[in-house]
Motif scaffolding. Structure first.
Motif, PDB file in Angstrom:
ATOM      1  N   ASP A  39       8.957   9.643  -5.488  1.00 30.50           N
ATOM      2  CA  ASP A  39       9.438   8.659  -4.513  1.00 30.50           C
ATOM      3  C   ASP A  39       8.965   8.983  -3.109  1.00 30.50           C
ATOM      4  O   ASP A  39       9.691   8.799  -2.134  1.00 30.50           O
ATOM      5  N   ASN A  40       7.759   9.495  -3.009  1.00 33.53           N
ATOM      6  CA  ASN A  40       7.205   9.870  -1.710  1.00 33.53           C
ATOM      7  C   ASN A  40       5.806   9.271  -1.565  1.00 33.53           C
ATOM      8  O   ASN A  40       4.928   9.595  -2.368  1.00 33.53           O
ATOM      9  N   PRO A  41       5.622   8.367  -0.605  1.00 35.95           N
ATOM     10  CA  PRO A  41       6.564   7.871   0.392  1.00 35.95           C
ATOM     11  C   PRO A  41       7.574   6.884  -0.192  1.00 35.95           C
ATOM     12  O   PRO A  41       7.291   6.231  -1.186  1.00 35.95           O
ATOM     13  N   ASN A  42       8.705   6.822   0.458  1.00 27.25           N
ATOM     14  CA  ASN A  42       9.788   5.959   0.014  1.00 27.25           C
ATOM     15  C   ASN A  42       9.623   4.575   0.643  1.00 27.25           C
ATOM     16  O   ASN A  42       9.645   4.439   1.870  1.00 27.25           O
ATOM     17  N   VAL A  43       9.457   3.551  -0.187  1.00 29.00           N
ATOM     18  CA  VAL A  43       9.149   2.216   0.350  1.00 29.00           C
ATOM     19  C   VAL A  43      10.310   1.629   1.148  1.00 29.00           C
ATOM     20  O   VAL A  43      10.092   0.889   2.116  1.00 29.00           O
ATOM     21  N   VAL A  44      11.527   1.946   0.770  1.00 20.64           N
ATOM     22  CA  VAL A  44      12.679   1.432   1.517  1.00 20.64           C
ATOM     23  C   VAL A  44      12.704   2.023   2.919  1.00 20.64           C
ATOM     24  O   VAL A  44      12.903   1.311   3.907  1.00 20.64           O
ATOM     25  N   LYS A  67       0.822  -1.217   0.000  1.00 24.78           N
ATOM     26  CA  LYS A  67       0.000   0.000   0.000  1.00 24.78           C
ATOM     27  C   LYS A  67       0.855   1.267   0.000  1.00 24.78           C
ATOM     28  O   LYS A  67       0.429   2.310  -0.494  1.00 24.78           O
ATOM     29  N   VAL A  68       2.044   1.184   0.552  1.00 23.38           N
ATOM     30  CA  VAL A  68       2.950   2.327   0.527  1.00 23.38           C
ATOM     31  C   VAL A  68       3.341   2.635  -0.918  1.00 23.38           C
ATOM     32  O   VAL A  68       3.357   3.793  -1.350  1.00 23.38           O
ATOM     33  N   ALA A  69       3.622   1.572  -1.666  1.00 21.77           N
ATOM     34  CA  ALA A  69       3.972   1.751  -3.075  1.00 21.77           C
ATOM     35  C   ALA A  69       2.773   2.251  -3.884  1.00 21.77           C
ATOM     36  O   ALA A  69       2.939   3.035  -4.825  1.00 21.77           O
ATOM     37  N   THR A  70       1.568   1.789  -3.529  1.00 21.45           N
ATOM     38  CA  THR A  70       0.360   2.271  -4.216  1.00 21.45           C
ATOM     39  C   THR A  70       0.222   3.784  -4.062  1.00 21.45           C
ATOM     40  O   THR A  70      -0.069   4.499  -5.033  1.00 21.45           O
ATOM     41  N   LEU A  71       0.444   4.273  -2.856  1.00 20.59           N
ATOM     42  CA  LEU A  71       0.357   5.705  -2.592  1.00 20.59           C
ATOM     43  C   LEU A  71       1.437   6.466  -3.365  1.00 20.59           C
ATOM     44  O   LEU A  71       1.166   7.501  -3.979  1.00 20.59           O
ATOM     45  N   ARG A  72       2.627   5.947  -3.362  1.00 21.95           N
ATOM     46  CA  ARG A  72       3.720   6.584  -4.111  1.00 21.95           C
ATOM     47  C   ARG A  72       3.399   6.652  -5.596  1.00 21.95           C
ATOM     48  O   ARG A  72       3.567   7.691  -6.248  1.00 21.95           O
ATOM     49  N   ASN A  73       2.924   5.534  -6.138  1.00 26.37           N
ATOM     50  CA  ASN A  73       2.677   5.458  -7.580  1.00 26.37           C
ATOM     51  C   ASN A  73       1.529   6.360  -8.032  1.00 26.37           C
ATOM     52  O   ASN A  73       1.472   6.759  -9.198  1.00 26.37           O
ATOM     53  N   ALA A  74       0.626   6.667  -7.110  1.00 21.31           N
ATOM     54  CA  ALA A  74      -0.510   7.524  -7.467  1.00 21.31           C
ATOM     55  C   ALA A  74      -0.061   8.916  -7.878  1.00 21.31           C
ATOM     56  O   ALA A  74      -0.731   9.587  -8.664  1.00 21.31           O
ATOM     57  N   ARG A  75       1.076   9.347  -7.371  1.00 15.89           N
ATOM     58  CA  ARG A  75       1.563  10.702  -7.643  1.00 15.89           C
ATOM     59  C   ARG A  75       2.852  10.708  -8.473  1.00 15.89           C
ATOM     60  O   ARG A  75       3.233  11.724  -9.029  1.00 15.89           O
ATOM     61  N   GLY A  76       3.519   9.558  -8.523  1.00 15.61           N
ATOM     62  CA  GLY A  76       4.832   9.521  -9.159  1.00 15.61           C
ATOM     63  C   GLY A  76       5.892   9.940  -8.156  1.00 15.61           C
ATOM     64  O   GLY A  76       5.610  10.257  -7.006  1.00 15.61           O
ATOM     65  N   PRO A 121       5.257  -8.251  -5.796  1.00 17.26           N
ATOM     66  CA  PRO A 121       5.538  -7.533  -7.046  1.00 17.26           C
ATOM     67  C   PRO A 121       4.754  -8.119  -8.222  1.00 17.26           C
ATOM     68  O   PRO A 121       5.178  -9.082  -8.840  1.00 17.26           O
ATOM     69  N   ARG A 122       3.605  -7.535  -8.518  1.00 19.26           N
ATOM     70  CA  ARG A 122       2.785  -8.032  -9.624  1.00 19.26           C
ATOM     71  C   ARG A 122       3.368  -7.586 -10.967  1.00 19.26           C
ATOM     72  O   ARG A 122       4.071  -6.577 -11.045  1.00 19.26           O
ATOM     73  N   PRO A 123       3.040  -8.328 -12.041  1.00 19.20           N
ATOM     74  CA  PRO A 123       3.626  -8.004 -13.360  1.00 19.20           C
ATOM     75  C   PRO A 123       3.324  -6.597 -13.851  1.00 19.20           C
ATOM     76  O   PRO A 123       4.160  -5.986 -14.523  1.00 19.20           O
ATOM     77  N   ASP A 124       2.129  -6.060 -13.513  1.00 19.82           N
ATOM     78  CA  ASP A 124       1.799  -4.708 -13.988  1.00 19.82           C
ATOM     79  C   ASP A 124       2.415  -3.606 -13.130  1.00 19.82           C
ATOM     80  O   ASP A 124       2.289  -2.424 -13.439  1.00 19.82           O
ATOM     81  N   GLU A 125       3.091  -3.995 -12.043  1.00 22.47           N
ATOM     82  CA  GLU A 125       3.811  -3.076 -11.164  1.00 22.47           C
ATOM     83  C   GLU A 125       2.916  -1.943 -10.663  1.00 22.47           C
ATOM     84  O   GLU A 125       3.363  -0.802 -10.505  1.00 22.47           O
ATOM     85  N   ARG A 126       1.661  -2.255 -10.367  1.00 18.74           N
ATOM     86  CA  ARG A 126       0.749  -1.204  -9.913  1.00 18.74           C
ATOM     87  C   ARG A 126       1.025  -0.768  -8.480  1.00 18.74           C
ATOM     88  O   ARG A 126       0.516   0.257  -8.047  1.00 18.74           O
ATOM     89  N   HIS A 127       1.798  -1.540  -7.757  1.00 17.97           N
ATOM     90  CA  HIS A 127       2.261  -1.086  -6.436  1.00 17.97           C
ATOM     91  C   HIS A 127       3.758  -1.394  -6.312  1.00 17.97           C
ATOM     92  O   HIS A 127       4.560  -0.615  -6.811  1.00 17.97           O
ATOM     93  N   ILE A 128       4.150  -2.454  -5.681  1.00 18.30           N
ATOM     94  CA  ILE A 128       5.567  -2.791  -5.583  1.00 18.30           C
ATOM     95  C   ILE A 128       6.119  -3.125  -6.973  1.00 18.30           C
ATOM     96  O   ILE A 128       5.544  -3.931  -7.711  1.00 18.30           O
TER      97      ILE A 128
END
Length: 237
Positions: free
Chosen positions: A21-26, A10-19, A44-51
């Motif tokens: 690196d915020n929030p930073n998953v690491v 979900k952290v990656a989902t939030l990041r990807n919504a805006r482009g 890590p799904r193939p479409d990379e919609r989150h991680i």
């Protein structure tokens, strides 16, 4: 004590919504560990919609607790496992287009496929777990394919817990008992939260690990990440 693995999708989902690196998953993974998480899970799904695949590689040398990578065991996923060598690989049967994992493996129908996959993954020195529903034939099939652990798909329990906890937990108690008898480790995940986690922990004969993401980060919006992780750890004690 049952270990808490924090799923950071979900952290990656939030990041990807805006482009960006915020929030930073690491950083979130490192902070989650610092706040008491005993593992980090990614899918890590193939479409990379989150991680994304790159996220997994970035986390490889950062996660100091247990690193659990879950996903459908296609060639891409197996290549990630080969490169990263996580502590645990959790195999899920969902195709690329599904919103979230919503069914477990049929370990009887897919016996030969799963056995071959598990032998290959274990040869890399990775512990294996397969995502299953609480049915005795499925649990027994899981033991026959050689997996180290199962992960019980708990959506049915979480839904039923709201109205009839005893009825909702019954198939999970029976399944965990049989899995324990067969020497399988037991993980659980999907829709677990602060209202139903403790009861699951109390009722199962053995529970090695839970993987929680969506509910945990929803709670963190109100309680903060550090406090939320402590609240979940408290439910597991």
């Amino acid at each position: 004590m049952t270990r808490l693995s924090v799923n950071i999708n979900k952290v990656a989902t939030l990041r990807n919504a805006r482009g960006g690196d915020n929030p930073n998953v690491v950083k979130v993974a490192q902070d989650a560990e610092r706040f008491g998480a005993q593992g980090i899970t990614v899918h890590p799904r193939p479409d990379e919609r989150h991680i994304t695949t790159q996220d997994v590689y970035d986390l490889k040398d950062v996660v100091t607790t247990e690193f659990n990578i879950e996903g459908y065991p296609d060639e891409r996923f197996l290549k990630i496992l080969e490169d990263v060598r996580p502590d645990q690989a959790t195999l899920v049967p969902d195709p690329p287009y599904v919103l979230t994992s919503n069914a477990g493996w049929d370990t009887v129908t897919h016996k030969d496929k799963l056995k071959e996959l598990i032998e290959h993954i274990k040869s890399m020195g990775i512990r294996t777990s397969i995502f299953v529903e609480p049915e005795l034939s499925i649990i027994e099939g899981a033991a026959k394919v050689g997996t180290d652990r199962i992960e019980l798909y708990t959506e049915m329990y979480a839904t039923g817990h709201k109205t009839n906890p005893q009825e909702a937990i019954a198939p999970y108690k029976e399944s965990s008992k049989r899995a324990h008898e067969l020497g399988l480790g037991i993980n659980a995940g999907h829709d677990l939260d602060l209202t139903n986690l403790n009861y699951l922990k109390q009722e199962l004969v053995s529970l090695d690990e839970v993987s929680i993401g969506h509910a945990l980060f929803c709670d963190a919006l109100y309680y903060g990440l550090e406090n939320t992780i402590q609240l979940y750890l408290r439910e597991l004690k």
